[in-house]
Design a protein around this motif. Structure first.
Motif, short mmCIF file in Angstrom:
data_model
loop_
_atom_site.label_atom_id
_atom_site.label_comp_id
_atom_site.label_asym_id
_atom_site.label_seq_id
_atom_site.Cartn_x
_atom_site.Cartn_y
_atom_site.Cartn_z
N ALA A 294 0.81 -1.22 0.00
CA ALA A 294 0.00 0.00 0.00
C ALA A 294 0.85 1.27 0.00
O ALA A 294 0.30 2.37 -0.12
CB ALA A 294 -0.93 0.02 1.22
N ALA A 295 2.17 1.15 0.08
CA ALA A 295 3.04 2.33 0.13
C ALA A 295 2.84 3.26 -1.06
O ALA A 295 2.79 4.49 -0.89
CB ALA A 295 4.49 1.89 0.26
N PRO A 296 2.73 2.75 -2.30
CA PRO A 296 2.48 3.67 -3.43
C PRO A 296 1.16 4.42 -3.31
O PRO A 296 1.05 5.57 -3.76
CB PRO A 296 2.48 2.73 -4.65
CG PRO A 296 3.32 1.58 -4.24
CD PRO A 296 3.02 1.38 -2.78
N ILE A 297 0.14 3.79 -2.71
CA ILE A 297 -1.14 4.48 -2.51
C ILE A 297 -0.97 5.61 -1.49
O ILE A 297 -1.48 6.72 -1.69
CB ILE A 297 -2.21 3.48 -2.04
CG1 ILE A 297 -2.43 2.40 -3.11
CG2 ILE A 297 -3.52 4.20 -1.74
CD1 ILE A 297 -3.40 1.32 -2.69
N VAL A 298 -0.24 5.34 -0.43
CA VAL A 298 0.03 6.38 0.57
C VAL A 298 0.80 7.53 -0.07
O VAL A 298 0.49 8.71 0.15
CB VAL A 298 0.82 5.79 1.76
CG1 VAL A 298 1.22 6.89 2.74
CG2 VAL A 298 0.00 4.72 2.46
N TYR A 299 1.80 7.19 -0.88
CA TYR A 299 2.57 8.22 -1.57
C TYR A 299 1.69 9.05 -2.49
O TYR A 299 1.77 10.29 -2.51
CB TYR A 299 3.70 7.57 -2.38
CG TYR A 299 4.37 8.51 -3.36
CD1 TYR A 299 5.17 9.55 -2.91
CD2 TYR A 299 4.18 8.37 -4.73
CE1 TYR A 299 5.79 10.42 -3.80
CE2 TYR A 299 4.78 9.23 -5.63
CZ TYR A 299 5.58 10.25 -5.15
OH TYR A 299 6.18 11.11 -6.04
N GLY A 300 0.82 8.38 -3.27
CA GLY A 300 -0.07 9.11 -4.17
C GLY A 300 -0.99 10.04 -3.43
O GLY A 300 -1.22 11.19 -3.86
N LEU A 301 -1.52 9.58 -2.30
CA LEU A 301 -2.42 10.44 -1.50
C LEU A 301 -1.67 11.65 -0.95
O LEU A 301 -2.14 12.79 -1.05
CB LEU A 301 -3.01 9.62 -0.37
CG LEU A 301 -3.93 10.36 0.60
CD1 LEU A 301 -5.13 10.93 -0.14
CD2 LEU A 301 -4.40 9.45 1.72
N LEU A 302 -0.48 11.42 -0.39
CA LEU A 302 0.31 12.52 0.16
C LEU A 302 0.74 13.51 -0.92
O LEU A 302 0.71 14.73 -0.71
CB LEU A 302 1.53 11.96 0.88
CG LEU A 302 1.26 11.15 2.15
CD1 LEU A 302 2.56 10.54 2.68
CD2 LEU A 302 0.62 12.01 3.22
N PHE A 303 1.12 13.00 -2.07
CA PHE A 303 1.54 13.86 -3.18
C PHE A 303 0.38 14.73 -3.64
O PHE A 303 0.54 15.94 -3.88
CB PHE A 303 2.07 13.00 -4.32
CG PHE A 303 2.78 13.77 -5.40
CD1 PHE A 303 3.09 15.11 -5.24
CD2 PHE A 303 3.15 13.13 -6.57
CE1 PHE A 303 3.75 15.82 -6.23
CE2 PHE A 303 3.81 13.84 -7.58
CZ PHE A 303 4.12 15.18 -7.40
N ALA A 304 -0.81 14.14 -3.76
CA ALA A 304 -1.98 14.90 -4.19
C ALA A 304 -2.34 15.98 -3.16
O ALA A 304 -2.70 17.11 -3.53
CB ALA A 304 -3.17 13.98 -4.41
N LEU A 305 -2.21 15.66 -1.88
CA LEU A 305 -2.50 16.64 -0.83
C LEU A 305 -1.46 17.75 -0.82
O LEU A 305 -1.77 18.93 -0.65
CB LEU A 305 -2.56 15.95 0.52
CG LEU A 305 -3.73 14.98 0.74
CD1 LEU A 305 -3.58 14.25 2.08
CD2 LEU A 305 -5.06 15.72 0.70
N MET A 306 -0.18 17.38 -1.04
CA MET A 306 0.88 18.37 -1.05
C MET A 306 0.73 19.36 -2.20
O MET A 306 1.14 20.53 -2.09
CB MET A 306 2.24 17.68 -1.16
CG MET A 306 2.70 16.98 0.09
SD MET A 306 4.20 15.98 -0.19
CE MET A 306 5.36 17.29 -0.65
N ALA A 307 0.15 18.92 -3.28
CA ALA A 307 0.03 19.79 -4.46
C ALA A 307 -0.89 20.97 -4.22
O ALA A 307 -0.86 21.95 -4.97
CB ALA A 307 -0.49 18.97 -5.65
N THR A 308 -1.70 20.91 -3.18
CA THR A 308 -2.59 22.05 -2.88
C THR A 308 -1.89 23.09 -2.05
O THR A 308 -2.49 24.09 -1.70
CB THR A 308 -3.83 21.55 -2.11
OG1 THR A 308 -3.42 21.03 -0.84
CG2 THR A 308 -4.57 20.51 -2.89
#
Length: 308
Positions: A294-308
């Motif tokens: 699930a690490a890539p999913i966590v990374y994707g979620l954090l990356f999307a949140l950081m983009a804001t």
């Protein structure tokens, strides 16, 4: 039993055929992008910031600029790939797309190692279908935009770091994490873009949960943070307040190919439902592998949140 096997083989064959047809056109497009970038290297959008960088043949002062932030991030790999070709008779930026495609190929190899560890007993047709599915995701239709922005070479560096870490965790049956991962991964991640923080956070969860010598990883992260803070800067960047814009986040998930960002909540929902339904049958090793995967999913979620 034989009828079931024949049916499964037919469906796997159909899926492999469909994936192959999609990949032929997609890879053909990426080859055209590579040919164009090699013949006509040019700066696009944020990559124009490279114009302020000194050619590396000038000397030590120019090599020092490789460590300078670009916008608000240090992008060491992107800067090197941009400025190295003139040293061997090439044109500035000529290696950008080629390097990104090479990093994508290496990421695909790491991905294959990941799913082989998760289900080594799967049939060869299932492995081929899953491999092609992963390749379709890595070479997604909006990837060409990232490829022509030579400033985005570091995006592919982060993807490779993440998948290598996941593959190492899945294949490690002992409770010892590789030393290079504890010390090199945080440093490389933070020297190649702000999303390095998301990579470190995503890797930290399985690293700290399932492997011993946790202080090694904490020490490696500390070294990366100190190094990033003491390295030279061109100028002091203005500080900005932290905020979160919900409308921007929703728009971001719909920015490229139709509803591209929907994969993230769908994966999270699928993972949650699957885990809840199978919780009685899962052994400790299964839970470990699920958290690591699930690490890539966590990374994707954090990356999307950081983009804001």
């Amino acid at each position: 039993m034989r009828a079931g096997l024949r049916s499964a083989t037919w469906w796997w064959s159909l899926l492999i055929g469909l994936e192959s047809v999609l990949l032929i056109g997609l890879i053909g497009t990426l080859i055209q992008v590579l040919q164009l970038s090699w013949a006509w290297p040019h700066l696009v959008a944020d990559s124009e910031n490279y114009l302020d960088q000194l050619p590396l043949h000038v000397g030590p002062e120019a090599w020092q600029t490789v460590l300078y932030p670009l916008n608000e991030h240090r992008l060491v790999m992107s800067r090197l790939v941009e400025m190295l070709p003139p040293l061997v008779g090439g044109q500035q930026g000529q290696w950008g797309v080629a390097t990104s495609l090479l990093l994508l190929a290496m990421t695909f190899v790491a991905y294959v190692l990941c799913f082989r560890a998760l289900n080594p007993s799967a049939s060869w047709m299932a492995k081929v279908a899953l491999g092609l599915a992963g390749l379709l995701v890595l070479l997604n239709p909006w990837q060409a935009e990232n490829l022509i922005w030579t400033i985005n070479v570091h995006w592919f560096v982060q993807n490779l770091l993440l998948l290598i870490a996941v593959a190492c965790f899945l294949h490690s049956k002992a409770k010892v994490s590789p030393l290079w991962l504890d010390f090199a991964l945080p440093v490389i991640a933070l020297l190649n873009g702000g999303q390095g923080y998301a990579v470190i956070a995503a890797v930290a969860i399985p690293r700290l949960l399932f492997f011993s010598r946790r202080w090694f990883f904490a020490f490696g992260v500390s070294i990366a943070l100190v190094l990033n803070s003491v390295l030279p800067k061109l100028y002091d960047l203005p500080s900005s307040s932290y905020s979160f814009d919900v409308s921007f986040f929703v728009g971001l998930t719909q920015l490229w190919w139709p509803m591209a960002g929907l994969w993230l909540p769908c994966f999270v929902l699928f993972y949650g439902v699957y885990f809840w339904c199978c919780r009685q049958q899962l052994e400790r090793a299964d839970i470990r592998d699920l958290v690591i995967a699930a690490a890539p999913i966590v990374y994707g979620l954090l990356f999307a949140l950081m983009a804001t």
